[in-house]
Design a protein around this motif. Structure first.
Motif, short mmCIF file in Angstrom:
data_model
loop_
_atom_site.label_atom_id
_atom_site.label_comp_id
_atom_site.label_asym_id
_atom_site.label_seq_id
_atom_site.Cartn_x
_atom_site.Cartn_y
_atom_site.Cartn_z
N LEU A 19 0.85 -0.77 -0.13
CA LEU A 19 0.31 0.39 -0.13
C LEU A 19 0.69 1.37 0.14
O LEU A 19 0.24 2.21 -0.50
CB LEU A 19 -1.46 -0.07 1.44
CG LEU A 19 -1.96 1.63 1.64
CD1 LEU A 19 -2.26 1.61 0.38
CD2 LEU A 19 -2.74 1.21 2.41
N SER A 20 2.30 1.33 1.16
CA SER A 20 3.15 2.54 0.83
C SER A 20 3.58 2.95 -0.70
O SER A 20 4.04 3.94 -1.15
CB SER A 20 4.24 2.18 2.08
OG SER A 20 3.48 2.46 3.14
N LEU A 21 4.25 1.89 -1.49
CA LEU A 21 4.58 1.85 -2.37
C LEU A 21 3.53 2.18 -3.94
O LEU A 21 4.18 2.53 -4.47
CB LEU A 21 4.83 0.24 -2.61
CG LEU A 21 6.04 0.05 -4.04
CD1 LEU A 21 7.09 0.93 -4.68
CD2 LEU A 21 6.07 -1.53 -4.43
N VAL A 22 2.30 1.96 -3.42
CA VAL A 22 1.26 2.15 -4.86
C VAL A 22 0.73 3.33 -4.32
O VAL A 22 0.74 4.31 -5.66
CB VAL A 22 0.08 0.96 -4.53
CG1 VAL A 22 -1.24 1.56 -5.38
CG2 VAL A 22 0.92 -0.26 -4.93
N THR A 23 0.68 3.86 -3.88
CA THR A 23 0.14 5.14 -2.76
C THR A 23 1.59 6.67 -2.69
O THR A 23 0.98 7.57 -2.72
CB THR A 23 -0.87 5.08 -1.70
OG1 THR A 23 0.41 4.72 -0.65
CG2 THR A 23 -2.02 4.29 -2.52
N TYR A 24 2.44 6.03 -3.19
CA TYR A 24 3.17 7.16 -2.78
C TYR A 24 3.38 8.35 -3.95
O TYR A 24 3.30 7.12 -5.14
CB TYR A 24 5.04 6.90 -2.83
CG TYR A 24 6.00 8.19 -2.69
CD1 TYR A 24 6.05 8.59 -1.89
CD2 TYR A 24 6.94 8.40 -3.43
CE1 TYR A 24 6.97 9.31 -1.76
CE2 TYR A 24 7.58 8.81 -3.32
CZ TYR A 24 7.51 9.51 -2.43
OH TYR A 24 8.82 10.87 -2.50
N VAL A 25 3.35 9.57 -4.23
CA VAL A 25 3.91 10.51 -4.70
C VAL A 25 4.97 11.14 -4.59
O VAL A 25 5.06 11.47 -3.63
CB VAL A 25 2.74 11.49 -5.07
CG1 VAL A 25 2.41 12.38 -6.27
CG2 VAL A 25 0.76 10.41 -5.10
N GLY A 26 5.20 10.85 -5.44
CA GLY A 26 7.20 12.12 -5.88
C GLY A 26 7.11 12.49 -6.32
O GLY A 26 6.82 12.48 -7.72
N PHE A 27 8.25 13.59 -6.81
CA PHE A 27 8.27 14.81 -8.02
C PHE A 27 9.98 15.13 -7.89
O PHE A 27 10.45 14.94 -6.45
CB PHE A 27 6.73 15.72 -7.97
CG PHE A 27 7.28 16.55 -7.19
CD1 PHE A 27 8.32 17.59 -6.40
CD2 PHE A 27 6.50 16.61 -5.90
CE1 PHE A 27 8.05 18.93 -5.45
CE2 PHE A 27 6.95 17.69 -4.87
CZ PHE A 27 7.74 18.18 -4.18
N GLY A 28 10.03 15.70 -8.55
CA GLY A 28 11.76 15.94 -8.41
C GLY A 28 12.37 17.17 -10.29
O GLY A 28 11.22 17.01 -10.72
N GLY A 29 12.88 17.81 -10.04
CA GLY A 29 13.39 18.41 -11.04
C GLY A 29 14.49 19.32 -10.72
O GLY A 29 15.17 19.86 -9.79
N THR A 30 15.35 19.87 -11.70
CA THR A 30 16.14 21.80 -11.94
C THR A 30 15.41 22.31 -12.87
O THR A 30 14.93 21.95 -13.64
CB THR A 30 17.30 20.75 -12.76
OG1 THR A 30 16.91 20.82 -14.34
CG2 THR A 30 17.52 19.97 -12.19
N PHE A 31 15.46 23.43 -12.07
CA PHE A 31 15.09 24.56 -12.23
C PHE A 31 15.92 26.03 -12.53
O PHE A 31 15.87 25.74 -11.55
CB PHE A 31 13.90 24.55 -12.47
CG PHE A 31 12.91 26.47 -12.71
CD1 PHE A 31 12.52 25.57 -14.37
CD2 PHE A 31 12.63 27.19 -12.12
CE1 PHE A 31 12.46 27.52 -14.90
CE2 PHE A 31 12.15 28.27 -12.71
CZ PHE A 31 12.23 28.19 -13.87
N MET A 32 16.37 26.85 -13.49
CA MET A 32 17.61 28.20 -13.26
C MET A 32 18.93 27.55 -11.92
O MET A 32 18.85 28.72 -11.17
CB MET A 32 16.26 28.71 -12.83
CG MET A 32 15.43 29.34 -12.57
SD MET A 32 13.86 31.26 -13.08
CE MET A 32 15.32 32.32 -13.06
#
Length: 829
Positions: free
Chosen positions: A380-393
């Motif tokens: 359940l923890s694996l399926v419901t995890y929402v993540g994001f990342g990025g590079t900017f300026m």
């Protein structure tokens, strides 16, 4: 393994039934039948004979099944995008003018098609990653973004189809060998993974504008492996519907119990959270529910079982039943619902639990349910995890949201509790459960076998008090499908009754303590130990004149020299302090809070808002709140000397330049401020009253403490100047040194004698105070006459003396100052 054909309805005299739906391979041209494999027949190398002899139609059927599964996933993504279009607005304003998405065409429809295939990859834990490449845009020339979100609806659609279609085929025919099932299921999973890989790359999003290019896709190694494993496993489980179970019955039942427990809990929690989201988001939030509701329901299930939603990397950013933003009644209701679910699950487990090979007294028999809940929580923890990342300026960052890392362990503890509850209490009460309720509790699960580990011998210490669940019904006729037969109710022994009573009392006490403790913790964490309690303590300190207590809660963050008004000695003597208050509302958002209070001062009521934040914990279990802003007041003081009095208390002002003022933080109230240096020559007047007012956001009238000279000073100054004039009038010279006279005569030396001065017209004495506090004396308007004799004889003649005079205007100035107990005058010019 049962391979004998089942009797048909016609042969048994029953009603004729419709033939089953044909399997996928029946739609293809007939293929040569798989030759029978004799027991003990040799294999083709390392490949089992049952696999090497598979007909081409079997392989094609496995491939078609992967296509069916991918089609179901694609259909689910279409549903999600349609919901997004319905719930969103203004999409046309954000569509690029030039689009190149594989072969989809140069229009906005191509982007939609591309997103369909990327969502399928994301459903199997793929990360949607993209990059921006531009020219002539400085720091924006390179940027990237990655998003990790599992659209659960798409995942379930793919797994459901790849499970149910082979299950339907398997139940209508003989059981296929294990090796055949494994190989064909692996082929289905591999076919699905390759379809997802190829189509995901072909339909990778590529946006091309005049000055920049954007490309992104969600295909990666993890999504390929996950698709292969999950789809292959679903196909294998479906094809094994009639085969011997891979897992022991006890383990299968444990996972089944977790599944039913999660289904009920997540549905209830998900509906509650959906109502809350739709209440704020309106129709758009409702239309988008198929995309986020499965994930949100998983969060709700975790919170319901005392878990928390956390945002990694952000201190204090978590949400739980005991959070300050959750009302007390919601916390209590959530705990009650979790307990009801646990009791229901323990009763279902007592009714349907298969016997463990080692008996119920072994540690292994205790580990099945906790292990199932722990593994289920991890998934359940694996399926419901929402993540994001990025590079900017030129900078980069990552973030995400999901169940706290320890939630899966907490669910394992719930499994332990359900296991213990089923053994201690539920197993004793199952004989008394009505038939209708029993049918509901065992729906979808097989009844417990007659060899239940809870009954007989020395397996259980309560065996004498437990009646076998599967004892035969005393009435004729078989039990209905899905219903365990009702046992005859036998009277319980006194010992059993006493044990049940003690167990019920103990469980009741534990539940009452848990509920009371949870309720008390929640109430204290929001009240006395919460942001509202902190504000109440601050306002009580203001009412009581306790400045130090108020400053300890809301510190003005100024140097020690500016804290003159923030002492108990001064503030306790202040008039017009606040006389009452009431809390209007408290809003808590994770580690931030805003408390609005109505404050009464001088019969005027004013609403003011305080902001707070959490610093950690106090008393180990309660949030420690810090007040960061609130109604603040200042008093502006300008004085010509440092020593002043405030409410009768002598204090020293900070050093400041002449003409400047100092801002002193002050608490709501009226302050009496005066100078501490009045004497015979200077007066600072009466002390000045200034009020720090809540109604005016802490503003107060400025205080200026500058002295004025008394009449005694003026008299003494004139006397000092007059003494100077009198002294100069005694001079015997026309131009006496250090005096104001400046008479002129063409005679000098021995030709000039008997010089005397007289004031023929008295001058005026004018006193003026300069900007810097200096005092000038101006003497003007008078006339002084010099009388003298001059020798008018010529050279060589006898002296001839004649009287003469010279008139001078009196016009000069000088400084006046106080020296000790006298006023002095110094002439200038």
């Amino acid at each position: 393994m049962n391979s004998s054909p089942e009797p048909s309805a016609e042969s048994t005299g029953g009603p004729r039934s419709l033939p089953p739906a044909p399997p996928p391979e029946a739609l293809l041209p007939p293929s040569p039948p798989t030759p029978p494999v004799e027991p003990g027949a040799p294999s083709a190398g390392l490949i089992p004979a049952s696999v090497s002899a598979l007909a081409p139609g079997k392989w094609i059927g496995a491939g078609l099944l992967s296509v069916w599964g991918f089609g179901a996933a694609l259909a689910a993504t279409i549903v999600l995008l349609l919901c997004g279009v319905i719930g969103a607005s203004g999409l046309d304003d954000y569509m690029p003018s030039t689009l190149d998405v594989g072969d989809a065409g140069d229009n906005g429809f191509g982007l939609v098609v591309a997103l369909l295939f990327q969502l399928v990859s994301m459903a199997f834990f793929g990360t949607l990653g993209g990059s921006l490449d531009s020219e002539g845009m400085g720091l924006l020339s390179e940027a990237s973004l990655s998003v990790r979100f599992v659209p659960v609806l798409v995942l379930l659609a793919a797994l459901a189809v790849t499970y149910w279609r082979p299950r339907k085929t398997a139940r209508s025919g003989p059981v296929a060998p294990l090796a055949e099932r494994m190989v064909l299921s692996a082929a289905t999973g591999l076919g699905f993974a390759f379809l997802m890989l190829i189509l995901g790359l072909v339909f990778a999003v590529r946006i091309s504008e005049d000055y920049f290019k954007v490309s992104f896709d969600a295909v990666d190694l993890l999504s390929f492996i996950a698709a292969f494993v999950l789809v292959g496993l679903a196909a294998f489980l479906g094809a094994s519907a009639k085969a011997d179970k891979i897992l022991p019955a006890s383990w299968s039942s444990a996972f089944s119990l977790f599944g039913s427990h999660y289904l009920v809990g997540s549905v209830v929690a998900g509906l509650v959270m959906l109502i809350l989201v739709v209440k704020d988001g309106g129709f758009s939030a409702f239309a988008l529910a198929p995309a986020y509701l499965p994930t949100l329901a998983g969060y709700g299930y975790g919170m319901l079982h005392l878990g928390a939603i956390s945002v990694p990397g952000m201190a204090g950013s978590s949400l739980s039943l005991f959070g300050d933003s959750i009302p007390v009644w919601a916390t209590l209701l959530g705990i009650l619902l979790a307990l009801v679910l646990a009791v229901t699950a323990s009763t279902r487990w007592a009714l349907t639990r298969p016997a463990h090979p080692g008996g119920t007294a072994t540690p292994a028999s205790w580990m099945m349910l906790p292990a199932a809940f722990t593994l289920g929580g991890a998934a359940l923890s694996l399926v419901t995890y929402v993540g994001f990342g990025g590079t900017f300026m030129g900078s980069s960052g990552t973030g995400g949201m999901g169940l706290a890392a320890w939630v899966f362990l907490l669910l394992g503890l719930w499994g332990v509790g359900i296991e213990a509850l089923s053994r201690l209490i539920a197993s004793r009460l199952t004989p008394f459960i009505p038939a209708g309720l029993r049918r509901v509790l065992v729906f979808g699960a097989p009844a417990a076998p007659a060899t239940s580990g809870f009954v007989g011998g020395s397996e259980s210490p309560w065996a004498a008090a437990v009646v076998t669940v599967d004892a035969p019904m005393p009435t004729a006729g078989p039990a209905r499908m899905g219903e365990a037969p009702m046992p005859p109710v036998e009277p319980l022994s006194d010992k059993a009754k006493r044990n049940i009573k003690l167990g019920a009392i103990g469980a009741g006490v534990i539940i009452a303590l848990a509920m009371g403790g949870s309720l008390g913790h929640s109430a204290l964490n929001k009240g006395a130990f919460g942001p509202q309690g902190k504000v109440e303590n601050y306002l009580h300190a203001l009412m009581d004149g306790r400045a130090q207590a108020a400053v300890d809660i809301l510190d003005p963050n100024v140097s020690g020299g500016a804290r003159l008004l923030l002492t108990d000695e001064i503030f306790s003597k202040a008039e017009n302090r606040i006389t009452g208050f009431r809390i209007i509302k408290t809003v808590v958002d994770h580690d931030q809070a805003a408390v609005t209070a109505e404050i009464e001062q001088d019969q005027v009521k004013t609403a003011q808002t305080f902001t707070l934040r959490t610093l950690g914990k106090q008393a180990l279990i309660f949030n420690d709140w810090e007040m960061v802003s609130g109604p603040a007041g200042t008093v502006s003081v300008a004085a010509e000397q440092a020593g002043i009095t405030v409410n009768g208390v002598k204090v020293e002002l900070p050093v400041m330049e002449p003409g400047d003022s100092v801002e002193l933080p002050g608490l709501p109230g009226t302050y009496l401020i005066g100078a501490d240096a009045s004497d015979r020559f200077r007066s600072f007047g009466e002390p000045v009253r200034t009020t720090v007012s809540v109604a005016s956001n802490g503003a107060s009238a400025p205080v200026e403490l500058f002295s004025t000279y008394t009449a005694a000073f003026a008299t003494e100054a004139k006397a000092a100047a007059s003494a100077y004039v009198d002294k100069c009038m005694e001079a015997t010279e026309l131009q006496p040194e250090g005096c104001f006279q400046d008479a002129y005569s063409s005679y000098s030396g021995d030709d000039l004698r008997k010089v005397t001065w007289e004031m023929t017209s008295g001058p005026e004495y004018i006193i003026e105070t300069g900007y810097d506090g200096s005092v000038e004396m101006y003497v003007r308007g008078g006339q002084a006459t010099a009388n003298y004799e001059k020798n008018t004889a010529r050279h060589g003649e006898s002296a001839t003396w004649e009287k003469s005079e010279s008139v001078n205007d009196v016009y000069f100035s000088g400084s006046v100052f106080i020296a000790g107990d006298k006023v002095r005058f110094e002439a200038g010019n």
